[in-house]
Design a protein around this motif. Structure first.
Motif, mmCIF file in Angstrom:
data_model
loop_
_atom_site.group_PDB
_atom_site.id
_atom_site.type_symbol
_atom_site.label_atom_id
_atom_site.label_comp_id
_atom_site.label_asym_id
_atom_site.label_seq_id
_atom_site.Cartn_x
_atom_site.Cartn_y
_atom_site.Cartn_z
ATOM 1 N N PHE A 279 0.847 -1.178 0.000
ATOM 2 C CA PHE A 279 0.000 0.000 0.000
ATOM 3 C C PHE A 279 0.888 1.235 0.000
ATOM 4 O O PHE A 279 2.081 1.148 0.298
ATOM 5 C CB PHE A 279 -0.879 0.032 1.262
ATOM 6 N N ARG A 280 0.287 2.372 -0.271
ATOM 7 C CA ARG A 280 1.018 3.626 -0.141
ATOM 8 C C ARG A 280 0.068 4.729 0.304
ATOM 9 O O ARG A 280 -1.117 4.688 0.016
ATOM 10 C CB ARG A 280 1.705 4.011 -1.451
ATOM 11 N N ARG A 281 0.654 5.676 1.016
ATOM 12 C CA ARG A 281 -0.107 6.844 1.433
ATOM 13 C C ARG A 281 0.655 8.073 0.984
ATOM 14 O O ARG A 281 1.743 8.358 1.515
ATOM 15 C CB ARG A 281 -0.316 6.889 2.938
ATOM 16 N N ALA A 282 0.100 8.775 0.017
ATOM 17 C CA ALA A 282 0.703 10.014 -0.467
ATOM 18 C C ALA A 282 0.269 11.169 0.431
ATOM 19 O O ALA A 282 -0.763 11.085 1.096
ATOM 20 C CB ALA A 282 0.281 10.270 -1.904
ATOM 21 N N PRO A 283 1.034 12.244 0.457
ATOM 22 C CA PRO A 283 0.663 13.392 1.301
ATOM 23 C C PRO A 283 -0.749 13.879 0.991
ATOM 24 O O PRO A 283 -1.110 14.088 -0.163
ATOM 25 C CB PRO A 283 1.703 14.443 0.909
ATOM 26 N N GLY A 284 -1.558 14.007 2.031
ATOM 27 C CA GLY A 284 -2.910 14.513 1.868
ATOM 28 C C GLY A 284 -3.905 13.533 1.292
ATOM 29 O O GLY A 284 -5.049 13.903 1.011
ATOM 30 N N LYS A 285 -3.471 12.286 1.107
ATOM 31 C CA LYS A 285 -4.368 11.290 0.520
ATOM 32 C C LYS A 285 -4.524 10.093 1.449
ATOM 33 O O LYS A 285 -3.734 9.882 2.366
ATOM 34 C CB LYS A 285 -3.843 10.832 -0.839
ATOM 35 N N GLU A 286 -5.527 9.295 1.169
ATOM 36 C CA GLU A 286 -5.731 8.091 1.951
ATOM 37 C C GLU A 286 -4.805 6.983 1.441
ATOM 38 O O GLU A 286 -4.355 7.001 0.295
ATOM 39 C CB GLU A 286 -7.196 7.646 1.855
ATOM 40 N N ARG A 287 -4.577 6.025 2.308
ATOM 41 C CA ARG A 287 -3.752 4.883 1.921
ATOM 42 C C ARG A 287 -4.477 4.062 0.857
ATOM 43 O O ARG A 287 -5.679 3.795 0.983
ATOM 44 C CB ARG A 287 -3.437 4.037 3.155
ATOM 45 N N GLU A 288 -3.733 3.654 -0.159
ATOM 46 C CA GLU A 288 -4.327 2.914 -1.269
ATOM 47 C C GLU A 288 -3.527 1.659 -1.569
ATOM 48 O O GLU A 288 -2.312 1.610 -1.374
ATOM 49 C CB GLU A 288 -4.373 3.786 -2.530
#
Length: 126
Positions: free
Chosen positions: A37-46
């Motif tokens: 998974f990844r979590r970009a700044p300001g976004k939810e984990r995907e």
């Protein structure tokens, strides 16, 4: 003690490559599908990718298909994520997680996972 530890993150220029590792201890990855998974700044984990334990089937989010490759080495109790042609939008904290099941069905659903790593930062900048 059950643990997943990611490594291999870092700073890279667009078009560059990184290989992330997810090493397990305290349990065997053999019987579990493993997701990244990844979590970009300001976004939810995907959910980014998943590899099943049964037949090694692999799955990828559309945004990384053709650029990322997931693999596993059960002898080393480790799963890898090879990331090529990295883009600035790939910048995120990357997590690996062990699924409760053999298969990657609905791998983007975080409730299907029971163990998580602490994450490793990937930054893609010019």
């Amino acid at each position: 003690q059950v643990q997943l530890v990611e490594s291999g993150g870092g700073l890279v220029q667009p078009g560059g490559s990184l290989r992330l590792s997810c090493a397990a201890s305290g349990f065997s990855l053999d019987n579990h599908a493993i997701g990244w998974f990844r979590r970009a700044p300001g976004k939810e984990r995907e959910g980014v990718s998943c590899i099943s334990s049964s037949d090694g089937s692999t799955y990828y989010a559309d945004s990384v298909t053709g650029r990322f490759t997931i693999s596993r080495d059960n002898a080393k109790n480790t799963v890898y994520l090879q990331m090529n042609n990295l883009k600035p939008e790939d910048t995120a904290v990357y997590y690996c997680a062990s699924m409760r099941y053999y298969f990657c069905s609905n791998y983007g659903s975080q409730v299907r996972y029971h163990y998580w790593g602490q994450g490793t930062q990937v930054t893609v900048v010019s």
